[in-house]
Design an enzyme around this catalytic site. Structure first.
Site, mmCIF file in Angstrom:
data_model
loop_
_atom_site.group_PDB
_atom_site.id
_atom_site.type_symbol
_atom_site.label_atom_id
_atom_site.label_comp_id
_atom_site.label_asym_id
_atom_site.label_seq_id
_atom_site.Cartn_x
_atom_site.Cartn_y
_atom_site.Cartn_z
ATOM 1 N N GLY A 1 19.621 40.033 13.590
ATOM 2 C CA GLY A 1 20.704 39.111 13.936
ATOM 3 C C GLY A 1 22.060 39.713 13.613
ATOM 4 O O GLY A 1 22.149 40.796 13.009
ATOM 5 N N ASP A 2 23.111 39.033 14.055
ATOM 6 C CA ASP A 2 24.485 39.425 13.703
ATOM 7 C C ASP A 2 24.870 40.817 14.179
ATOM 8 O O ASP A 2 25.613 41.533 13.512
ATOM 9 C CB ASP A 2 24.699 39.313 12.182
ATOM 10 N N LYS B 1 25.737 39.892 19.586
ATOM 11 C CA LYS B 1 25.214 39.352 20.857
ATOM 12 C C LYS B 1 26.245 38.466 21.530
ATOM 13 O O LYS B 1 26.379 38.465 22.742
ATOM 14 C CB LYS B 1 23.981 38.463 20.623
ATOM 15 N N LYS C 1 29.426 38.607 21.487
ATOM 16 C CA LYS C 1 30.439 39.430 22.156
ATOM 17 C C LYS C 1 29.925 39.947 23.506
ATOM 18 O O LYS C 1 30.629 39.889 24.511
ATOM 19 C CB LYS C 1 30.777 40.608 21.235
ATOM 20 N N ALA D 1 21.535 29.900 14.084
ATOM 21 C CA ALA D 1 22.318 30.961 14.722
ATOM 22 C C ALA D 1 23.805 30.712 14.535
ATOM 23 O O ALA D 1 24.244 29.575 14.417
ATOM 24 C CB ALA D 1 22.009 31.000 16.211
ATOM 25 N N GLY D 2 24.556 31.779 14.493
ATOM 26 C CA GLY D 2 26.006 31.636 14.475
ATOM 27 C C GLY D 2 26.587 32.741 15.324
ATOM 28 O O GLY D 2 26.443 33.909 14.999
ATOM 29 N N HIS D 3 27.172 32.384 16.449
ATOM 30 C CA HIS D 3 27.774 33.398 17.321
ATOM 31 C C HIS D 3 29.287 33.346 17.175
ATOM 32 O O HIS D 3 29.896 32.321 17.441
ATOM 33 C CB HIS D 3 27.387 33.157 18.779
ATOM 34 N N THR D 4 29.855 34.445 16.741
ATOM 35 C CA THR D 4 31.302 34.494 16.619
ATOM 36 C C THR D 4 31.865 35.095 17.893
ATOM 37 O O THR D 4 31.517 36.202 18.280
ATOM 38 C CB THR D 4 31.698 35.373 15.405
ATOM 39 N N THR E 1 18.599 29.395 6.463
ATOM 40 C CA THR E 1 19.963 28.907 6.664
ATOM 41 C C THR E 1 20.077 27.414 6.334
ATOM 42 O O THR E 1 21.143 26.830 6.475
ATOM 43 C CB THR E 1 20.392 29.124 8.129
ATOM 44 N N GLN F 1 19.085 35.030 16.594
ATOM 45 C CA GLN F 1 18.411 35.860 15.581
ATOM 46 C C GLN F 1 18.125 37.273 16.147
ATOM 47 O O GLN F 1 18.902 37.752 16.929
ATOM 48 C CB GLN F 1 17.135 35.184 15.049
HETATM 49 P P1 IMP Z 1 15.824 30.143 9.208
HETATM 50 O O1 IMP Z 1 15.861 30.651 10.608
HETATM 51 O O2 IMP Z 1 17.015 29.290 8.854
HETATM 52 O O3 IMP Z 1 14.518 29.519 8.871
HETATM 53 O O4 IMP Z 1 15.940 31.424 8.237
HETATM 54 C C1 IMP Z 1 14.931 32.432 8.177
HETATM 55 C C2 IMP Z 1 15.560 33.801 7.938
HETATM 56 O O5 IMP Z 1 16.277 34.189 9.097
HETATM 57 C C3 IMP Z 1 16.583 33.857 6.803
HETATM 58 O O6 IMP Z 1 16.505 35.131 6.207
HETATM 59 C C4 IMP Z 1 17.907 33.660 7.509
HETATM 60 O O7 IMP Z 1 18.993 34.188 6.788
HETATM 61 C C5 IMP Z 1 17.646 34.437 8.775
HETATM 62 N N1 IMP Z 1 18.449 33.981 9.936
HETATM 63 C C6 IMP Z 1 18.241 32.873 10.692
HETATM 64 N N2 IMP Z 1 19.144 32.803 11.681
HETATM 65 C C7 IMP Z 1 19.929 33.892 11.555
HETATM 66 C C8 IMP Z 1 21.029 34.399 12.328
HETATM 67 O O8 IMP Z 1 21.447 33.836 13.324
HETATM 68 N N3 IMP Z 1 21.574 35.571 11.887
HETATM 69 C C9 IMP Z 1 21.099 36.235 10.803
HETATM 70 N N4 IMP Z 1 20.065 35.811 10.061
HETATM 71 C C10 IMP Z 1 19.484 34.654 10.443
HETATM 72 MG MG MG Z 2 24.976 35.428 13.945
#
Ligand code: IMP
Ligand code: MG
Length: 335
Positions: A14-15, A18, A20, A43-46, A126, A176
């Site tokens: 992740g991160d 994507k 962008k 998810a967090g898309h900047t 998260t 992710q």
């Molecule tokens: P969950 O998806 O919230 O259950 O988290 C499971 C694992 O995936 C953890 O280590 C989170 O930090 C990681 N994770 C979930 N979504 C993201 C994302 O969008 N970016 C980076 N790590 C993520």
């Molecule tokens: Mg992200």
């Protein structure tokens, strides 16, 4: 009917940027639809849009360009947070109404899913209710969009939308990444959905309709979660500061490590990546340090050119699906 579909997959944890890439691709006008195919509020898309920083969690970036955007059947949605996100976009002058849709099969994240997720200490989730929601889905106890009678104007049947008389071209936007995929990641330090190109297909398209697979990576690796990931190198603190490696969803420090060529090659081959984008190369250039893990050895390169050459040479010889390799800098558009 479907003319073609392009898929964006994250090849690391992740991160990788994507958001962008998706944003740049939407601008091309090539797509009639953007579909989010997995995940939820984790998810967090900047995205930098018209000079403003926008962080999205659920909403596909097509909305920013007036492209019909669908939260697909493979996704999970928390309604109060989605509405908050819609409001933020509206406040930024973006028209959401008429552009954002949710497939009736998407699952609802409830308050109790979130409460339960807060109890996690093992994985470092998260805390957005993602895991408990997917668990209920697979245990066949989940609540789908169609069972919630609210907000029906956004609810659609993705089949009717994509298989009508008009020709559609779709950009699938993943969340992710490959290293967090429930099957291919480092279980149990994974998310609860599939993050591969297969996940896009599960959202309702024929495998043969896929035209391009954009695989997104960063010039170094990051990971957020409970496992110990970061190496000893003090330079990782500098990479974190310079690369602003803090979670877009939780604000947590992302752990840093060097680019792992073997893991990228595996992810490219399994996803059939045609176009590889390696982001944030400028962070390494600014620190003038270039390292790569390959076959259990850590290689140290003198400059950006040899670093890139080593990656390109190996990937071109070991990944038959690759057509293009693009190195991109931190600024938030790709030219
Ligand atoms: P969950 O998806 O919230 O259950 O988290 C499971 C694992 O995936 C953890 O280590 C989170 O930090 C990681 N994770 C979930 N979504 C993201 C994302 O969008 N970016 C980076 N790590 C993520
Ligand atoms: Mg992200």
């Amino acid at each position: 009917m479907i003319k073609f579909a392009d898929v964006i997959v994250d090849l690391q944890a992740g991160d990788t940027g994507k958001g962008k890439v998706a944003h740049s691709l939407c601008k091309s006008g090539d797509y009639t639809h953007v579909v989010r195919y997995n995940g939820g509020g984790n998810a967090g898309h900047t995205i930098y849009h018209n000079g403003k920083k926008i962080v999205t969690h659920f909403i596909p970036c097509g909305v920013l360009y007036g492209v019909k955007s669908i939260i697909g059947p493979g996704c999970v949605v928390h309604f109060p947070k989605l509405l908050k996100e819609i409001n933020e976009l509206v406040m930024n002058g973006i028209q959401v109404d008429g552009y954002l849709f949710i497939d009736k099969r998407a699952h609802i994240i409830t308050e109790s899913h979130i409460i339960e997720d807060y109890e996690d200490s093992k994985i470092g989730t998260t805390k957005t209710g993602n895991g408990p929601c997917y668990r209920d889905k697979y245990y066949r106890k989940g609540l789908r969009m169609e069972s919630k009678r609210l907000h029906t104007s956004m609810m659609i049947d993705i089949y009717e939308e994509l298989y009508g008389e008009n020709e559609v071209s779709i950009l699938f936007e993943g969340a992710q990444g490959f290293e967090l995929d429930i099957d291919w990641g480092d279980y149990p330090y994974v998310t609860s959905s599939h993050c591969t190109v297969g996940s896009a297909i599960l959202n309702g398209i024929p495998a043969k309709s896929i035209r391009k697979v954009f695989g997104i990576a960063k010039a170094y690796r990051t990971y957020v979660g409970s496992k110990n990931f970061e190496g000893d190198d003090l330079i990782f603190d500098k990479i974190r500061e310079l690369g602003k490696e803090y979670g877009a969803t939780t604000g947590r420090k992302r752990q840093i490590n060097w680019f792992n060529l073997d893991d990228i090659i595996k992810a490219i081959n399994i996803n059939g990546v045609t176009d590889l984008v390696i982001n944030k190369i400028d962070i390494l250039t600014e620190l003038n340090i270039f390292k790569i893990y390959h076959e259990n050895a850590l290689y140290d390169f003198d400059n950006e050119e040899v670093f890139k050459y080593f990656i390109m040479y190996n990937i071109k010889s070991l990944c038959p699906t690759i057509e293009n390799i693009i190195f991109s800098n931190n600024p938030h558009t790709i030219n």
